[in-house]
Scaffold this motif. Structure first.
Motif, mmCIF file in Angstrom:
data_model
loop_
_atom_site.group_PDB
_atom_site.id
_atom_site.type_symbol
_atom_site.label_atom_id
_atom_site.label_comp_id
_atom_site.label_asym_id
_atom_site.label_seq_id
_atom_site.Cartn_x
_atom_site.Cartn_y
_atom_site.Cartn_z
ATOM 1 N N PHE A 12 0.832 -1.204 0.000
ATOM 2 C CA PHE A 12 0.000 0.000 0.000
ATOM 3 C C PHE A 12 0.867 1.253 0.000
ATOM 4 C CE2 PHE A 12 -1.895 3.400 2.622
ATOM 5 C CZ PHE A 12 -2.944 3.758 1.804
ATOM 6 N N HIS A 13 1.836 1.323 0.903
ATOM 7 C CA HIS A 13 2.649 2.536 1.002
ATOM 8 C C HIS A 13 3.669 2.641 -0.136
ATOM 9 C CE1 HIS A 13 1.302 2.710 5.352
ATOM 10 N NE2 HIS A 13 1.057 3.916 4.897
ATOM 11 N N ILE A 14 4.174 1.511 -0.616
ATOM 12 C CA ILE A 14 5.102 1.572 -1.750
ATOM 13 C C ILE A 14 4.361 2.029 -2.998
ATOM 14 C CG2 ILE A 14 6.646 0.246 -3.239
ATOM 15 C CD1 ILE A 14 7.298 -1.510 -0.847
ATOM 16 N N SER A 15 3.157 1.505 -3.213
ATOM 17 C CA SER A 15 2.381 1.934 -4.380
ATOM 18 C C SER A 15 1.979 3.396 -4.264
ATOM 19 C CB SER A 15 1.133 1.055 -4.546
ATOM 20 O OG SER A 15 0.245 1.197 -3.440
ATOM 21 N N LEU A 16 1.874 3.896 -3.025
ATOM 22 C CA LEU A 16 1.535 5.306 -2.812
ATOM 23 C C LEU A 16 2.595 6.220 -3.418
ATOM 24 C CD1 LEU A 16 -0.716 6.963 -1.515
ATOM 25 C CD2 LEU A 16 0.523 6.870 0.651
ATOM 26 N N ILE A 17 3.847 5.764 -3.408
ATOM 27 C CA ILE A 17 4.934 6.549 -4.011
ATOM 28 C C ILE A 17 4.667 6.767 -5.497
ATOM 29 C CG2 ILE A 17 7.402 6.559 -4.578
ATOM 30 C CD1 ILE A 17 7.873 4.849 -2.091
ATOM 31 N N TYR A 18 4.148 5.731 -6.152
ATOM 32 C CA TYR A 18 3.981 5.753 -7.604
ATOM 33 C C TYR A 18 2.550 6.059 -8.035
ATOM 34 C CZ TYR A 18 8.495 3.457 -7.245
ATOM 35 O OH TYR A 18 9.807 3.175 -6.942
ATOM 36 N N SER A 19 1.705 6.456 -7.100
ATOM 37 C CA SER A 19 0.312 6.757 -7.421
ATOM 38 C C SER A 19 0.144 8.251 -7.704
ATOM 39 C CB SER A 19 -0.598 6.346 -6.253
ATOM 40 O OG SER A 19 -0.448 7.263 -5.172
ATOM 41 N N SER A 20 -1.070 8.624 -8.030
ATOM 42 C CA SER A 20 -1.373 10.041 -8.275
ATOM 43 C C SER A 20 -1.692 10.781 -6.983
ATOM 44 C CB SER A 20 -2.556 10.160 -9.244
ATOM 45 O OG SER A 20 -3.704 9.507 -8.720
ATOM 46 N N HIS A 21 -1.677 10.073 -5.848
ATOM 47 C CA HIS A 21 -1.938 10.704 -4.552
ATOM 48 C C HIS A 21 -0.669 11.371 -4.029
ATOM 49 C CE1 HIS A 21 -5.793 8.736 -4.586
ATOM 50 N NE2 HIS A 21 -5.219 7.549 -4.648
ATOM 51 N N HIS A 22 -0.816 12.563 -3.498
ATOM 52 C CA HIS A 22 0.338 13.279 -2.960
ATOM 53 C C HIS A 22 0.747 12.669 -1.627
ATOM 54 C CE1 HIS A 22 3.085 16.545 -2.112
ATOM 55 N NE2 HIS A 22 2.518 16.701 -0.916
ATOM 56 N N TRP A 23 2.060 12.349 -1.493
ATOM 57 C CA TRP A 23 2.582 11.760 -0.268
ATOM 58 C C TRP A 23 3.898 12.449 0.083
ATOM 59 C CZ3 TRP A 23 5.309 6.644 1.041
ATOM 60 C CH2 TRP A 23 5.000 6.248 2.358
ATOM 61 N N HIS A 24 4.547 11.957 1.137
ATOM 62 C CA HIS A 24 5.829 12.545 1.537
ATOM 63 C C HIS A 24 6.835 12.481 0.392
ATOM 64 C CE1 HIS A 24 4.583 12.773 5.739
ATOM 65 N NE2 HIS A 24 4.203 11.508 5.677
ATOM 66 N N VAL A 25 6.858 11.355 -0.308
ATOM 67 C CA VAL A 25 7.749 11.169 -1.455
ATOM 68 C C VAL A 25 6.930 10.605 -2.602
ATOM 69 C CG1 VAL A 25 9.910 10.898 -0.181
ATOM 70 C CG2 VAL A 25 8.435 8.918 -0.498
ATOM 71 N N ASN A 26 7.166 11.094 -3.804
ATOM 72 C CA ASN A 26 6.448 10.627 -4.997
ATOM 73 C C ASN A 26 7.400 10.513 -6.163
ATOM 74 O OD1 ASN A 26 3.930 12.401 -3.598
ATOM 75 N ND2 ASN A 26 3.345 10.456 -4.526
ATOM 76 N N SER A 27 7.075 9.603 -7.067
ATOM 77 C CA SER A 27 7.839 9.491 -8.315
ATOM 78 C C SER A 27 7.514 10.683 -9.207
ATOM 79 C CB SER A 27 7.482 8.181 -9.028
ATOM 80 O OG SER A 27 6.077 8.142 -9.300
ATOM 81 N N ASN A 28 8.311 10.856 -10.250
ATOM 82 C CA ASN A 28 8.106 11.997 -11.153
ATOM 83 C C ASN A 28 6.759 11.923 -11.858
ATOM 84 O OD1 ASN A 28 10.625 13.125 -10.564
ATOM 85 N ND2 ASN A 28 11.655 11.859 -12.108
ATOM 86 N N GLU A 29 6.351 10.721 -12.247
ATOM 87 C CA GLU A 29 5.076 10.529 -12.928
ATOM 88 C C GLU A 29 4.308 9.392 -12.264
ATOM 89 O OE1 GLU A 29 3.743 12.309 -15.289
ATOM 90 O OE2 GLU A 29 5.477 13.639 -15.557
#
Length: 394
Positions: free
Chosen positions: A26-43
């Motif tokens: 859940f939290h790893i996918s949050l990095i790569y999702s469209s939801h804003h989190w502490h850390v996110n991928s570029n796209e």
């Protein structure tokens, strides 16, 4: 109070462990999702966003049903004071340990990664306090809610023990209507607070102790009622086509609300109504599938049941470290997600094995007193007295 041990519910143990461990993807996918989190991928990646939304839409509701189930089972076994003490120790000690050893270093790391450490001295006293509440409680919020629900359970379980419920109350239609009412009550409270005093909804302590507790209280009590009434338990472990279809419909509504809802409007109130119904219906889906496929005992299952809480506690800072320092160097989001699973789970398992070898850490991360070792002469004398060999003792 009863000293008769209840039959082991292997499928519920397994479901509880799996729901806990689902926090990792859940939290790893949050990095790569469209939801804003502490850390996110570029796209963002659409399928990881969908995957993240699906886990979020039902996981914690079903978890609190199981928590209520086992809590009420133990409530019937111990005196109220002993039950409260045991439950709070098992939940509160790991929570406080994780705050000191995990979320505080996590907070300092995020301050450095996000560049917010330079602005920290400029914050007012309340801003610092509120930031610390949000960041230090972090992914431990459910443990705080469990402490509160346990305290409420001292009174609620006693009343449940004293009252009987008619069998026709167990109709899924009636339960759905009841949970819809619970959702309306929660949504009405939030809307009233929004009108009367908006800032309270941004207060971390109020959010965790009041709003989250009220949101999950119906599921916690549902678990207790499921334990008390075998007819209701049978209803949940028997597959219901209506619940399966309703869950799919509720998830579609959840996605539409996420896509078209407005946070300044009725998005969160609508979400609450959806989560109430989806949580109820997914309890049938998860329980029935778990009863069918997970109702077995094995050393591997036992290992992960025992390890699930520790792994969940340590996975969050590991996930944030992966997102901050490794994600930028992996061009593919799917590859990054898979690499994140290997990274987080691998290190979490190593840390789990290491902590097992330190009695103090075992106690701090489980809340369970560690058994004292018996010296060899005393042990041999005991074994001779009861005529049981050492190899057969546990």
């Amino acid at each position: 109070m009863s000293n008769i041990p209840a039959q082991r519910e292997f499928f519920l143990d397994s479901i509880r462990a799996w729901l806990m461990l689902l926090g990792i993807p859940f939290h790893i996918s949050l990095i790569y999702s469209s939801h804003h989190w502490h850390v996110n991928s570029n796209e963002p990646t659409w399928w990881l966003t969908l995957f993240n939304d699906f886990i979020h839409a039902f996981r914690m509701q079903v978890f609190f049903v199981i928590s209520g189930y086992f809590s009420y089972m133990l409530f019937l076994r111990y005196s109220r004071a002993k039950w409260w003490k045991i439950r709070v120790e098992r939940v509160g000690i790991p929570m406080l340990t994780a705050v000191a050893l995990l979320t505080l270093p996590q907070f300092l790391m995020l301050q450095y990664v996000s560049g917010k450490s330079e602005r920290w001295p400029q914050l007012g006293f309340y801003e610092k306090y509120n930031t610390l509440v949000w960041e230090l409680v972090s992914h431990l919020w459910f443990l705080l809610v469990l402490v509160i629900l346990t305290t409420l359970g001292v009174f609620l379980f006693r009343r449940l023990n004293q009252h009987a419920v008619a069998k026709n109350t167990f109709s899924m239609i009636k339960l759905s209507a009841l949970f819809l009412v619970f959702g309306v009550i929660w949504a009405s409270l939030r809307r009233a607070l929004l009108i009367v005093y908006l800032p309270i909804l941004s207060d971390g302590l109020f959010n965790f102790t009041i709003m989250q507790t009220l949101l999950y209280l119906p599921f916690f009590m549902l678990g207790a009622v499921v334990f008390k009434y075998p007819a209701l338990k049978m209803r949940f472990i028997t597959p219901s086509p209506g619940c399966y279809f309703g869950s799919a419909l509720a998830f579609a509504a959840y996605l539409l609300n996420q896509r078209y809802g407005n946070g300044a409007g009725w998005m969160y109130e609508t979400e609450c109504l959806i989560l109430m119904l989806m949580g109820l219906w997914m309890t049938n889906v998860v329980f029935s599938l778990g009863y069918r496929f997970l109702n077995t005992h094995s050393p591997g299952v036992t290992y992960f049941v025992n390890a699930s809480l520790f792994i969940y506690l340590v996975h969050h800072p590991l996930t944030l470290a992966f997102g901050a320092f490794i994600t930028p160097h992996i061009p593919s989001n799917t590859l990054g997600f898979l690499a994140g699973l290997v990274f987080v789970i691998g290190i979490a398992l190593i840390l789990y094995e290491l902590h097992l070898r330190v009695p103090l850490l075992r106690f701090l991360f489980s809340g369970k007193p560690q058994a004292r070792r018996v010296n060899a002469p005393a042990c041999n004398e005991i074994c001779r007295q009861v005529n049981v060999g050492d190899t057969n003792r546990r």
